[in-house]
Motif scaffolding. Sequence first.
Motif, PDB file in Angstrom:
ATOM      1  N   TYR A   1       0.838  -1.186   0.000  1.00 22.37           N
ATOM      2  CA  TYR A   1       0.000   0.000   0.000  1.00 22.37           C
ATOM      3  C   TYR A   1       0.881   1.246   0.000  1.00 22.37           C
ATOM      4  N   GLN A  58       0.688   5.362   1.227  1.00 20.60           N
ATOM      5  CA  GLN A  58      -0.085   6.333   2.008  1.00 20.60           C
ATOM      6  C   GLN A  58       0.552   7.709   1.883  1.00 20.60           C
ATOM      7  N   GLN A 114      -3.953  10.995   4.221  1.00 12.91           N
ATOM      8  CA  GLN A 114      -4.823  10.202   3.347  1.00 12.91           C
ATOM      9  C   GLN A 114      -4.922   8.762   3.832  1.00 12.91           C
ATOM     10  N   GLY A 115      -5.866   8.035   3.247  1.00 14.86           N
ATOM     11  CA  GLY A 115      -5.962   6.611   3.527  1.00 14.86           C
ATOM     12  C   GLY A 115      -4.919   5.837   2.747  1.00 14.86           C
ATOM     13  N   LEU A 116      -5.039   4.519   2.747  1.00 17.73           N
ATOM     14  CA  LEU A 116      -4.083   3.658   2.051  1.00 17.73           C
ATOM     15  C   LEU A 116      -4.596   3.312   0.659  1.00 17.73           C
ATOM     16  N   LEU A 150      -3.941   0.727  -2.676  1.00 18.78           N
ATOM     17  CA  LEU A 150      -3.331  -0.567  -2.995  1.00 18.78           C
ATOM     18  C   LEU A 150      -2.490  -0.480  -4.261  1.00 18.78           C
ATOM     19  N   PHE A 200       4.613   7.163   2.267  1.00 17.24           N
ATOM     20  CA  PHE A 200       4.840   6.128   3.271  1.00 17.24           C
ATOM     21  C   PHE A 200       4.335   4.821   2.664  1.00 17.24           C
ATOM     22  N   LEU A 214       3.548   0.765   2.921  1.00 15.57           N
ATOM     23  CA  LEU A 214       3.206  -0.259   3.903  1.00 15.57           C
ATOM     24  C   LEU A 214       3.029  -1.608   3.228  1.00 15.57           C
ATOM     25  N   LEU A 250      -5.583  -8.595   7.965  1.00 13.03           N
ATOM     26  CA  LEU A 250      -4.271  -8.142   7.507  1.00 13.03           C
ATOM     27  C   LEU A 250      -3.361  -7.815   8.677  1.00 13.03           C
ATOM     28  N   PHE A 252       0.238  -5.730   9.275  1.00 15.54           N
ATOM     29  CA  PHE A 252       1.074  -4.749   8.589  1.00 15.54           C
ATOM     30  C   PHE A 252       2.471  -4.679   9.191  1.00 15.54           C
ATOM     31  N   GLY A 253       3.425  -4.307   8.328  1.00 13.85           N
ATOM     32  CA  GLY A 253       4.739  -3.940   8.789  1.00 13.85           C
ATOM     33  C   GLY A 253       4.735  -2.514   9.315  1.00 13.85           C
ATOM     34  N   SER A 254       5.913  -2.040   9.715  1.00 12.16           N
ATOM     35  CA  SER A 254       5.998  -0.706  10.318  1.00 12.16           C
ATOM     36  C   SER A 254       6.248   0.384   9.285  1.00 12.16           C
TER      37      SER A 254
END
Lengths: 112, 114
Positions: free
Chosen positions: B35, B37, B41-43, B45, B88, B90, B103, B105-107
């Motif tokens: 994803y 970001q 804003q949102g994520l 794909l 960013f 993800l 899901l 997620f990583g950092s």
Amino acid sequence: DAKTTQPTSMDCAEGRAANLPCNHSTISGNEYVYWYRQIHSQGPQYIIHGLKNNETNEMASLIITEDRKSSTLILPHATLRDTAVYYCIVRAPYNQGGKLIFGQGTELSVKP
Amino acid sequence: DGGITQSPKYLFRKEGQNVTLSCEQNLNHDAMYWYRQDPGQGLRLIYYSQIVNDFQKGDIAEGYSVSREKKESFPLTVTSAQKNPTAFYLCASSIMSGGTEKLFFGSGTQLSVL
């Protein structure tokens, strides 16, 4: 997948319940409601999901209205660490092509 | 510790350069996702893979490429064709059960253009 509408931001006092609403008036019968949250500069974290019945886990409760057009995520005793963006997502089962689409969410600020 | 590891945490790209973001998981999950970001804003794909040696474009795949040679790894390459790569990024993997998908997620990796 149905669209969701959430307030842009909310405040909550520490120790009180935080009730985060989500409107999904076009939800279909097979679509699940998911909630995730994202603390600043981290990856989102799964909270809870439901289809028709109310659900509770160690993090939160999810209340879904009988007509399924809206839901509320409840954090029973909010702490400062619950400050985050909360995403409400509606999607069909993954084997029917549903995707998790993250909108802008609700920014929850928990204040001392 | 089981989880998803993204590296590096911060990455800088020069004009015309390709850069690769790493994503590794030891959760034995079949599906993995990337994803993007942007601030506030949102994520969105970029790409996803439901099985080794197979992947599909998401909503904003242009200027990106991926590979899935191993179950544990799903690297993302930001190519020079991506004109606005600062964001960013993800990575996530997922577990599926009874029609639902959760899901993890990583950092994240913050990519900036020099």
